[in-house]
Design a protein around this motif. Structure first.
Motif, PDB file in Angstrom:
ATOM      1  N   UNK A 135       0.811  -1.228   0.000  1.00 56.96           N
ATOM      2  CA  UNK A 135       0.000   0.000   0.000  1.00 56.96           C
ATOM      3  C   UNK A 135       0.838   1.268   0.000  1.00 56.96           C
ATOM      4  N   UNK A 136       2.176   1.137   0.040  1.00 60.77           N
ATOM      5  CA  UNK A 136       3.032   2.313  -0.074  1.00 60.77           C
ATOM      6  C   UNK A 136       3.540   2.867   1.226  1.00 60.77           C
ATOM      7  N   UNK A 137       3.507   2.086   2.295  1.00 59.53           N
ATOM      8  CA  UNK A 137       3.935   2.583   3.597  1.00 59.53           C
ATOM      9  C   UNK A 137       5.462   2.474   3.748  1.00 59.53           C
ATOM     10  N   UNK A 138       6.165   2.872   2.715  1.00 61.42           N
ATOM     11  CA  UNK A 138       7.632   2.852   2.691  1.00 61.42           C
ATOM     12  C   UNK A 138       8.114   4.107   1.972  1.00 61.42           C
ATOM     13  N   UNK A 139       9.300   4.610   2.323  1.00 62.76           N
ATOM     14  CA  UNK A 139       9.685   5.971   1.915  1.00 62.76           C
ATOM     15  C   UNK A 139      10.137   6.147   0.476  1.00 62.76           C
ATOM     16  N   UNK A 140      10.441   5.066  -0.207  1.00 61.33           N
ATOM     17  CA  UNK A 140      10.933   5.215  -1.584  1.00 61.33           C
ATOM     18  C   UNK A 140       9.957   4.719  -2.637  1.00 61.33           C
ATOM     19  N   UNK A 141       8.769   4.275  -2.197  1.00 62.51           N
ATOM     20  CA  UNK A 141       7.799   3.683  -3.122  1.00 62.51           C
ATOM     21  C   UNK A 141       6.395   4.226  -2.888  1.00 62.51           C
ATOM     22  N   UNK A 142       5.730   4.530  -3.984  1.00 64.81           N
ATOM     23  CA  UNK A 142       4.282   4.731  -3.948  1.00 64.81           C
ATOM     24  C   UNK A 142       3.610   3.355  -3.801  1.00 64.81           C
ATOM     25  N   UNK A 186       3.781  16.427  -5.697  1.00 62.07           N
ATOM     26  CA  UNK A 186       4.541  15.451  -4.923  1.00 62.07           C
ATOM     27  C   UNK A 186       6.029  15.615  -5.161  1.00 62.07           C
ATOM     28  N   UNK A 187       6.802  15.273  -4.143  1.00 61.61           N
ATOM     29  CA  UNK A 187       8.257  15.300  -4.256  1.00 61.61           C
ATOM     30  C   UNK A 187       8.729  14.055  -4.999  1.00 61.61           C
ATOM     31  N   UNK A 188       9.869  14.162  -5.678  1.00 59.65           N
ATOM     32  CA  UNK A 188      10.481  12.990  -6.303  1.00 59.65           C
ATOM     33  C   UNK A 188      11.708  12.520  -5.524  1.00 59.65           C
ATOM     34  N   UNK A 189      11.864  13.037  -4.324  1.00 62.20           N
ATOM     35  CA  UNK A 189      13.013  12.677  -3.477  1.00 62.20           C
ATOM     36  C   UNK A 189      12.580  11.613  -2.470  1.00 62.20           C
ATOM     37  N   UNK A 190      13.173  10.409  -2.507  1.00 58.54           N
ATOM     38  CA  UNK A 190      12.800   9.378  -1.536  1.00 58.54           C
ATOM     39  C   UNK A 190      12.927   9.876  -0.109  1.00 58.54           C
ATOM     40  N   UNK A 191      12.047   9.364   0.752  1.00 57.26           N
ATOM     41  CA  UNK A 191      12.041   9.798   2.137  1.00 57.26           C
ATOM     42  C   UNK A 191      13.059   9.067   2.999  1.00 57.26           C
ATOM     43  N   UNK A 192      13.066   9.421   4.267  1.00 62.85           N
ATOM     44  CA  UNK A 192      13.965   8.787   5.231  1.00 62.85           C
ATOM     45  C   UNK A 192      13.321   7.532   5.815  1.00 62.85           C
ATOM     46  N   UNK A 193      14.164   6.586   6.195  1.00 66.93           N
ATOM     47  CA  UNK A 193      13.688   5.338   6.793  1.00 66.93           C
ATOM     48  C   UNK A 193      13.602   5.476   8.306  1.00 66.93           C
ATOM     49  N   UNK A 194      13.115   4.432   8.975  1.00 73.68           N
ATOM     50  CA  UNK A 194      12.898   4.442  10.417  1.00 73.68           C
ATOM     51  C   UNK A 194      14.119   4.929  11.183  1.00 73.68           C
ATOM     52  N   UNK A 195      15.258   4.268  10.979  1.00 76.53           N
ATOM     53  CA  UNK A 195      16.457   4.630  11.741  1.00 76.53           C
ATOM     54  C   UNK A 195      16.986   5.985  11.305  1.00 76.53           C
ATOM     55  N   UNK A 196      16.894   6.293  10.009  1.00 75.00           N
ATOM     56  CA  UNK A 196      17.350   7.597   9.515  1.00 75.00           C
ATOM     57  C   UNK A 196      16.515   8.732  10.094  1.00 75.00           C
ATOM     58  N   UNK A 197      15.224   8.495  10.312  1.00 71.09           N
ATOM     59  CA  UNK A 197      14.372   9.531  10.899  1.00 71.09           C
ATOM     60  C   UNK A 197      14.821   9.845  12.315  1.00 71.09           C
ATOM     61  N   UNK A 198      15.208   8.828  13.088  1.00 75.43           N
ATOM     62  CA  UNK A 198      15.686   9.077  14.447  1.00 75.43           C
ATOM     63  C   UNK A 198      16.926   9.966  14.440  1.00 75.43           C
ATOM     64  N   UNK A 199      17.818   9.740  13.478  1.00 76.11           N
ATOM     65  CA  UNK A 199      19.016  10.579  13.356  1.00 76.11           C
ATOM     66  C   UNK A 199      18.633  11.980  12.913  1.00 76.11           C
ATOM     67  N   UNK A 200      17.650  12.079  12.011  1.00 74.90           N
ATOM     68  CA  UNK A 200      17.211  13.384  11.524  1.00 74.90           C
ATOM     69  C   UNK A 200      16.548  14.193  12.632  1.00 74.90           C
TER      70      UNK A 200
END
Length: 913
Positions: free
Chosen positions: A565-572, A595-609
């Motif tokens: 269903x797209x609940x991941x940062x690099x995929x619709x 919409x942005x064409x830049x993939x989002x951050x992942x779980x661990x990357x978000x914590x660092x961000x």
């Protein structure tokens, strides 16, 4: 078809049908007690005897096959008199009050007009109430052996047997042990099989065995197998659960599915919106309990919290820009909820910073599968183990994590299949395995590349398949040159001859299938591990046919569907890349937004961000990163430092305790929606209970949050959301809501209405640009953190049978928490002796990131120098220790390998929060 006479009428039978099979189809009710669909015939109760003309003795209809021209009477005087006598004899020792109102013996006794028995009742053994899940009432046992056969033939556990002989014969557990002291895993298959109430669910006994319940067909909320269940509800409470004849489980269940339902009734359920009190600052390091966390909040109305949510999110966006917000969805929620959640983040927050627990599960597997095969989905269902000659299980413990799925593997071995278990730990499957390859942790690539080297060097390659359906062969085999079994044996700890044996066994069988779990994926070389498994299948042509293929076992109940269903940062939705211009243009038009064409951050990357002040606010639905993320203390510090944190859940979790606003959501048994299991089967779950207090449906909450930040969505009902979702997901476009309601389960790809679905995929081509699978070389990469003098032991983490994920649900289930109530670390006896501690002592375990305490459990299944611990215990939160180092491709943390030290603790006991 075979024609014969049944009670004076011509009946038709298939070759191999029994008389009872045909009678059931024809609506002829013949008493039967030892017979049960799915179990081998025993023919020992004799309640189903019939007369066959020309034969001197009566015949048991359950195991007598129909013959052409046979004349059968089930309702003449001789047959009915015999049936009645058998039922009266069996009733003689029954208690005056049946243990269960749906006793099959009582049903048939009433049907033939029996009222009691003229025979004397013998003294019966006392009930065994030692087990928290199952009550044993041997006074109701008729020795039909259905429980024995269910335990052995279906579940493959062989705990129950029939001991002694003649008048002394008795059903026993192991060596006639009390049930609680036996090796029973509490799957409850025996309870479901029992026709009289000799075996009953304790929860049903405690509920007073209600005569009338309301049955609701739904799904099990635990693990990715996707078992279908029936909830039995009395006065808005679930009193028992039974397995349903679904495509994944054939009525089977495990301990969690059968006995883990009562968390929904737990007194700690959130029933009203909560706002953090102004005098209660967030504290990431304080001792946590649900009660102390609740004290940090005040109750509020939905109008108040929704207004605050809109103000906070819009304020952060205005001040810090559209990269400043992120969302964590949940693989425990439905497809519709996952779809709306990712849509909210992408269209409302203006970025792709949306992720969920797949990042901690199979992201590396999906990365390798997309790269190699063009699809992240499994190729074959779990049940295809029954069609395989060779089954490989690597980095997985199915009897613990996917117990019903494991039954098909056990059944296959019983039918003659060869099983290769490859894992640094022993598991329950190793006792039936042809080979247990207990390699050294962190050496997957060395072992798998050595197997691939054997396949190439001994010309076991399916050259026709490779030429027709793969690419990259020459570069791939060149990389394998140094990976000889002799060179890799000292690396992985498996001798060269054994490596050759298992490589030959896999390559030369008519059908070989590979199952893997997070022991493969949760490494910094997890993608390389999966690449090797894909190469095994491609080189040997073991894919695209029943009984072959690649199956990464999904951990949570909707990990597959949430990712789809797209609940991941690099995929619709449907794995359409956010960086792909065509996909971006489609969704901009479909959702009427930019919409942005830049993939989002992942779980661990978000914590660092968050730490770097790039992410300022978050919306978390049904996830518990304060327990599940690696280096959990850092995750908690990050969450506590957010300008605004919104959490939507059913309990005050460790994550919710750090929120500014907590929203009371719907539990699984309170919602209707679709869920996609590990087999790619989309299934219908139905609400069985009303919502408690002021709790709301997750779907409604997402819609209200979207409205609060200015979004205007048309789809409102779950059916409308499903329809919107399927029209932007080609793989499920052919599944309508009406069809799902009618059929309960449809397997994708199902691309047009009327499409039957496809359980086995990649039969002719792969969904890659060339239509071919890609062979990708893998090199040796060691774990990010290796043992040394200060931290000499390897820690592996995972789940245990009785608990699931972070324990927020199962630890609030009375039966499950009674079975495993405290955190334990599994240690080899040699390591216990070296430390000078004994089983049951409290030990302290520390890594470079933190320390926890747990009870030591002696377990020879782990290798010396390694330990294993489940991550479901708040009072022993093992992810405080684990390493957040990421696989560069799947961005998955190395949860399966970090260096720790263990010492005896001064504490005598741990407190349960």
């Amino acid at each position: 078809m075979i024609e014969f006479s049944l009670n004076g009428k011509i009946a038709k039978a298939n070759d191999g049908d029994t008389i009872l099979d045909v009678a059931k189809r024809e609506g002829v009710d013949i008493p039967h007690l030892c017979f049960k669909e799915g179990l081998a015939c025993a023919g020992n109760c004799r309640a189903c005897v019939v007369e066959i003309e020309g034969e001197r003795t009566l015949a048991p209809s359950c195991c007598r096959q129909v013959q052409p021209g046979m004349v059968v009477h089930s309702n003449n005087e001789r047959a009915e008199k015999a049936q009645r006598m058998v039922l009266e004899l069996l009733s003689a020792n029954m208690p005056e009050q049946a243990h269960r109102p749906d006793s099959e013996l009582d049903h048939y006794s009433r049907a033939v007009g029996l009222q009691g028995s003229r025979f004397e009742r013998r003294e019966q053994p006392a009930s065994d109430t030692s087990h928290p899940a199952i009550t044993v009432n041997m006074d109701a046992c008729i020795q039909c052996t259905r429980c024995v056969r269910a335990c052995r033939e279906e579940q493959g556990n062989a705990v129950i047997g029939l001991a002694w002989r003649g008048d002394h014969a008795q059903i026993v557990f192991d060596m006639s042990d009390p049930l609680a002291e036996s090796t029973c895993v509490a799957c409850g298959e025996c309870v479901q099989a029992c026709p009289t109430g000799a075996l009953m669910s304790t929860s049903w006994v405690k509920a007073g065995v209600p005569q009338q319940t309301h049955a609701v067909d739904s799904l099990c909320p635990f693990c990715g197998v996707g078992c279908q269940v029936t909830y039995h509800v009395k006065e808005d409470r679930i009193v028992r659960v039974e397995g349903r004849d679904g495509p994944a489980n054939d009525s089977r269940l495990c301990v969690k599915g059968r006995y883990g339902f009562d968390y929904v009734h737990h007194p700690e359920r959130l029933t009203q919106p909560l706002v953090r009190r102004e005098d209660a600052p967030k504290q990431a390091h304080r001792d946590w309990t649900a009660q102390s966390a609740m004290a940090q909040f005040r109750p509020a109305t939905w109008d108040e919290v929704l207004e605050k949510i809109g103000q906070q999110f819009k304020g952060i966006l205005a001040k810090h820009g559209n990269q400043s917000l992120a969302g964590f969805g949940s693989a425990k929620c439905s497809n519709e909820e996952a779809y709306l959640f990712q849509k909210l983040v992408r269209t409302g927050f203006g970025n792709h910073h949306v992720d969920h627990c797949t990042r901690l599960c199979h992201a590396s597997s999906v990365a390798a599968l997309l790269e190699g095969l063009g699809s992240g989905a499994v190729s074959n269902p779990v049940k295809d183990a029954m069609k395989a000659e060779v089954i490989v299980v690597i980095g997985a413990n199915p009897t613990v994590n996917h117990p019903v799925g494991a039954t098909w593997m056990k059944n296959a071995v019983a039918d003659g299949a060869k099983l290769i278990v490859m894992d640094p730990r022993q598991s329950d499957l190793t006792r039936i395995a042809t080979h247990h390859i207990q390699f050294k942790p962190d050496t997957d690539v060395a072992l798998l590349n050595a197997m691939l080297n054997v396949i190439v060097s001994e010309n076991l390659v399916d050259h026709a398949f490779v030429a027709r359906r793969t690419e990259g062969y020459d570069a791939f085999i060149k990389n394998l040159t140094p990976f000889t079994p002799e060179a890799m044996a000292p690396v992985c700890g498996i001798d060269a001859d054994t490596i050759r044996q298992i490589a030959r066994m896999y390559a030369t069988s008519k059908a070989s299938i590979i199952f893997w779990g997070m022991g493969v994926s949760q490494h910094i070389h997890g993608t390389d591990n999966a690449r090797c498994l894909i190469a095994l299948a491609l080189l040997t042509g073991q894919i695209g046919r029943p009984g072959t293929g690649l199956h990464p076992l999904r951990g949570q109940n909707n990990v597959q569907g949430a990712s789809d269903a797209g609940l991941i940062p690099m995929m619709f939705p449907d794995y359409q890349k956010v960086s792909d211009a065509k996909a971006k243009a489609f969704f901009e038009e479909y959702w009427n937004c930019e919409l942005s064409d830049k993939p989002g951050l992942t779980v661990v990357e978000i914590m660092k961000a968050i730490e770097d002040k790039q992410i300022r606010g978050m919306y978390i639905m049904g996830e518990n990163p304060a327990m599940s993320d690696p280096d959990a203390e850092h995750a908690r510090e990050s969450l506590a430092s957010l300008d605004f944190l919104l959490v939507q859940d059913i309990f005050m979790t460790e994550t919710a305790a750090l929120a500014d606003i907590v929203l009371p959501a719907s539990a699984f048994a309170e919602k209707t929606g679709s869920f996609t299991n590990t087999d790619r089967t989309v299934q219908m779950a139905r609400a069985a209970l009303p919502l408690p207090g002021d709790a709301r449906q997750d779907l409604w909450i997402i819609q209200q949050v979207a409205k609060a930040i200015g979004l205007n969505w048309k789809a409102q009902t779950v059916a409308e959301v499903f329809d919107e979702m399927r029209m932007c997901m080609p793989e499920i476009r052919g599944i309508t809501w009406e069809r799902l309601e009618r059929e309960d389960a449809v397997t994708y790809p199902c691309t047009f209405e009327g499409d039957t679905g496809h359980p086995v995929v990649f039969t002719e081509t792969f969904p890659t640009p060339s239509g071919k699978g890609k062979l990708v070389p893998a090199s040796l990469v060691h774990a990010d953190e290796l043992p040394d003098e200060d931290y000499p032991i390897v820690l592996m983490t995972g789940r245990q049978l009785e608990h699931w994920h972070t324990g927020s649900m199962t630890r609030r289930s009375a039966v499950l928490d009674a079975l495993e109530p405290v955190p334990v670390v599994q240690m080899h006896p040699e390591d216990l002796n070296k430390l000078g501690v004994k089983a049951g002592d409290v030990v302290e375990m520390a890594s470079r990131r933190g320390a926890i305490q747990a009870y030591a459990r002696q377990d020879a299944a782990v290798q010396p120098g390694t330990v294993f611990m489940a991550f479901c215990y708040a009072e022993g939160a093992i992810n405080k220790l684990t390493n957040p180092a990421l696989d560069p491709f799947g961005k998955i943390p190395e949860l399966k390998f970090c260096a720790v030290r263990i010492s005896a603790s001064k504490a005598e006991a741990l407190l349960n929060p």
